[in-house]
Write a protein that holds these residues in place. Structure first.
Motif, short mmCIF file in Angstrom:
data_model
loop_
_atom_site.label_atom_id
_atom_site.label_comp_id
_atom_site.label_asym_id
_atom_site.label_seq_id
_atom_site.Cartn_x
_atom_site.Cartn_y
_atom_site.Cartn_z
N ASN A 27 0.81 -1.22 0.00
CA ASN A 27 0.00 0.00 0.00
C ASN A 27 0.84 1.27 0.00
N THR A 82 -5.76 5.05 2.19
CA THR A 82 -6.77 6.09 2.28
C THR A 82 -6.07 7.41 2.04
N LYS A 98 -5.93 11.37 -5.94
CA LYS A 98 -7.04 10.68 -5.28
C LYS A 98 -7.45 9.43 -6.07
N ARG A 99 -7.54 9.56 -7.39
CA ARG A 99 -7.88 8.40 -8.23
C ARG A 99 -6.80 7.32 -8.12
N HIS A 101 -4.80 6.72 -5.56
CA HIS A 101 -4.95 6.03 -4.27
C HIS A 101 -6.17 5.13 -4.27
N ASN A 102 -7.27 5.57 -4.86
CA ASN A 102 -8.46 4.73 -4.94
C ASN A 102 -8.19 3.47 -5.74
N ALA A 105 -6.20 1.11 -3.63
CA ALA A 105 -7.06 0.55 -2.58
C ALA A 105 -7.89 -0.59 -3.17
N CYS A 106 -8.37 -0.42 -4.39
CA CYS A 106 -9.13 -1.47 -5.06
C CYS A 106 -8.24 -2.67 -5.40
N CYS A 155 -14.88 -1.14 -9.00
CA CYS A 155 -14.45 -0.76 -7.65
C CYS A 155 -14.13 0.73 -7.57
N VAL A 156 -13.38 1.21 -8.53
CA VAL A 156 -12.99 2.62 -8.54
C VAL A 156 -14.23 3.51 -8.64
N GLN A 157 -15.25 3.01 -9.31
CA GLN A 157 -16.52 3.76 -9.42
C GLN A 157 -17.41 3.50 -8.21
N ASN A 158 -16.78 3.03 -7.12
CA ASN A 158 -17.44 2.78 -5.83
C ASN A 158 -18.43 1.64 -5.85
#
Length: 161
Positions: A27, A82, A98-99, A101-102, A105-106, A155-158
């Motif tokens: 991470n 995060t 931010k993208r 890191h997202n 995270a995914c 996942c990235v699209q929540n």
């Protein structure tokens, strides 16, 4: 070529690839990634005389790196990435970060094998080499990469993996 020179050349050619892979597994924790990278190259040094040239040296090193990272991730579960950026600043000033890191995270929600595949793919390792590293056919790898990318997009699209 004497072993020290050979190792130094191997190290210089592969260090950035290995640390990039390790960063993905932990991470983005640079200290742990550096420790893992050092451990990988210690194993390379200790086993260089047993390398049989059945694959490229980089394929062999990636295999060592993946196994080393697997062992580490079994010992210690890493917290998901995060990013704590205020919305009013984050949306305007840091959308790419931010993208990024997202996405990682995914990636960390994937199975270990799928995580390895996508981290290698993100480093622009040729897919035929990835199939050799992972030990699956090229055709199976291409299908798996397609499915992984679909999972990551959701996942990235929540959406849930």
């Amino acid at each position: 070529m004497i072993p020290e020179q050979q190792f130094e050349e191997i190290y210089n050619e592969n260090y950035h690839k290995v640390i990039g892979l390790c960063l993905g597994y932990v991470n983005g924790d640079e200290d742990i990634a550096k420790d893992l990278t050092q451990e990988v190259f210690i194993k390379v040094w200790e086993n260089l005389k047993t390398f049989r040239n059945e694959a490229s040296i980089s394929t062999w090193i990636y295999r060592i790196a993946i196994n080393t990272c697997f062992q580490q991730s079994r010992k210690k579960k890493f917290l998901p990435l995060t990013i704590d950026v205020p919305d009013e600043v984050g949306e305007e000033k840091f959308p790419t970060e931010k993208r990024y890191h997202n996405m990682y995270a995914c990636i960390n929600q994937l199975s270990e094998i799928n995580k390895s595949i996508i981290l290698l793919e993100l480093q622009d390792i040729p897919q035929k080499e990835i199939s050799n590293i992972i030990g699956i056919s090229y055709e199976a790898l291409r299908i798996r990469i397609h499915r992984i990318k679909n999972q990551l997009s959701k996942c990235v699209q929540n959406e849930r993996l």
